[in-house]
Design an enzyme around this catalytic site. Sequence first.
Site, PDB file in Angstrom:
ATOM      1  N   PRO A 108       0.823  -1.218   0.000  1.00 53.41           N
ATOM      2  CA  PRO A 108       0.000   0.000   0.000  1.00 53.41           C
ATOM      3  C   PRO A 108       0.853   1.261   0.000  1.00 53.41           C
ATOM      4  O   PRO A 108       1.789   1.400   0.795  1.00 53.41           O
ATOM      5  CB  PRO A 108      -0.818  -0.138   1.278  1.00 53.41           C
ATOM      6  N   CYS A 109       0.523   2.184  -0.939  1.00 50.32           N
ATOM      7  CA  CYS A 109       1.389   3.332  -1.175  1.00 50.32           C
ATOM      8  C   CYS A 109       0.983   4.573  -0.393  1.00 50.32           C
ATOM      9  O   CYS A 109       1.694   5.572  -0.412  1.00 50.32           O
ATOM     10  CB  CYS A 109       1.398   3.667  -2.669  1.00 50.32           C
ATOM     11  N   GLN A 110      -0.172   4.559   0.293  1.00 54.78           N
ATOM     12  CA  GLN A 110      -0.634   5.770   0.963  1.00 54.78           C
ATOM     13  C   GLN A 110       0.381   6.365   1.937  1.00 54.78           C
ATOM     14  O   GLN A 110       0.463   7.587   2.064  1.00 54.78           O
ATOM     15  CB  GLN A 110      -1.956   5.509   1.690  1.00 54.78           C
ATOM     16  N   PHE A 112       3.359   6.862   1.528  1.00 55.89           N
ATOM     17  CA  PHE A 112       4.391   7.610   0.831  1.00 55.89           C
ATOM     18  C   PHE A 112       3.832   8.459  -0.299  1.00 55.89           C
ATOM     19  O   PHE A 112       4.581   9.110  -1.010  1.00 55.89           O
ATOM     20  CB  PHE A 112       5.428   6.642   0.250  1.00 55.89           C
ATOM     21  N   SER A 113       2.514   8.471  -0.480  1.00 50.84           N
ATOM     22  CA  SER A 113       1.899   9.144  -1.610  1.00 50.84           C
ATOM     23  C   SER A 113       1.669  10.614  -1.339  1.00 50.84           C
ATOM     24  O   SER A 113       1.311  11.015  -0.228  1.00 50.84           O
ATOM     25  CB  SER A 113       0.555   8.471  -1.940  1.00 50.84           C
TER      26      SER A 113
END
Length: 464
Positions: A108-110, A112-113
């Site tokens: 899950p990229c949240q 670092f997004s």
Amino acid sequence: MGDQPEETKIPHDRTSVELFAGGGGLAMGVHRAGFRPLLFNEFNNRACETLIASGGRVLGDSGLVLTRDTAPVPPGPGEPAPLYPGDVRELDLRKFEDKVDVLAGGPPCQPFSAGGVAKGDEDKRNMFPAVFNAVREMRPKAVICENVRGLLRPSFADYFEYIKNELRLPFMERDPRRTWQEHNRSLMEALGEPDPTSHGLDVDGGLAAGDRDPDRYRVIAFPVNAADYGVPQVRNRVVIVAFRADLGVDVVRDFAHEVRAHPFSQGALYRSMRDGSYWDRHHDVPPHVRERVMARLPRDVKDDGRRPWLTFRDAIKGSRADGERLRPLPEVDLARLGEKYDFGEGLFPGHIGWPGARVYKGHTPNELDRPAKTVKAGVHGVPGGESVMELDERVQDPSAPGGWRYLHRYMTVRETARVMTFPDQWVGCGPRGEQMRQLGNAVPVILGEFFARAVSHALDAAGQ
């Protein structure tokens, strides 16, 4: 879907495990590169429904089967792969030890997004630790992780180095009482001096060229733009790849060079427009659209020997980087958007019109004769107009530049899937917003296939 193209048939029994599978983009790419899936994992219920609905048509000839077993068993050739619909941290993967060629996943990229709260390692959604645990239990030959470019922000630089160091030495497990900074110092001490043969590449992290320790991995990280690999979308990401050190893979010669020699470029697109080959492919483009596009081209474009970027128009009309030709998507009648009418008539799942698209300062639409903007995990509220497209049709408007205003509308789910290079047999489940979320969080299939194929080539070169 018919028979697989000859180049995508599995030459031997290479295997893969997919964590954080989402809507299946990376999983499809890995399978197309010749890997037989042994296990899928995904937490979101709607995404699991999508994986099941798409199943054998796009994720393996044998399909997949739902399981609640937290200690699944690798399936044999011809058997369906288990899909575990829950928290990856609950899985016991020890039965997969030494049976997996590639562990793939986009944690899950949240954390670092730029679109999220960007808490990085402090965010409970950070799933990189789960990846490291899976590596310890399965000992895969290679690992492929994809994440957002935000991971390269200066504020995350130290933690990004820690991620790579922990992947290099996954069996130096972190004591939960220690901070990641303390653990990173221990990892760096164990790694020693950087390898002088890495030639400036972000690779190897201190492993000597002859290091064959099976508890270590050789790691390389790439910032990539998906458009450079044949995806009709400007999508900047980070791909992290690791090879188990005892396999003897020459990461620079047999892997990095293939990936860095990306086959597509913006300059080649401009040249194709100037020499007319692009317009020969799209002979029905109105003259006023062609003239507007040509007026914006740079005067001088060098020949770099690469192939042209694919555009949004290419995606809609069915042109693909792999040479496969898809049927053009049917036109969308603007007068029927409010009906949420199925313009695909069941032949193109999700090709349904949607009303209410707006264009304003800072919220500009996708242009047809460029790669699309980055597909994001939202349906209407994403910033920048990423889910809106400009059309060839125009109406007179004295307030608009040149006295004409181009019409626009929301992209359909199917058009978005085409931009993500998903096959038309992919079936998104859930309401429109959920399907768009799955696509926005996915890895473009062709990008995943390129990296998985490069991993396969590197393993072949090492006799693995």
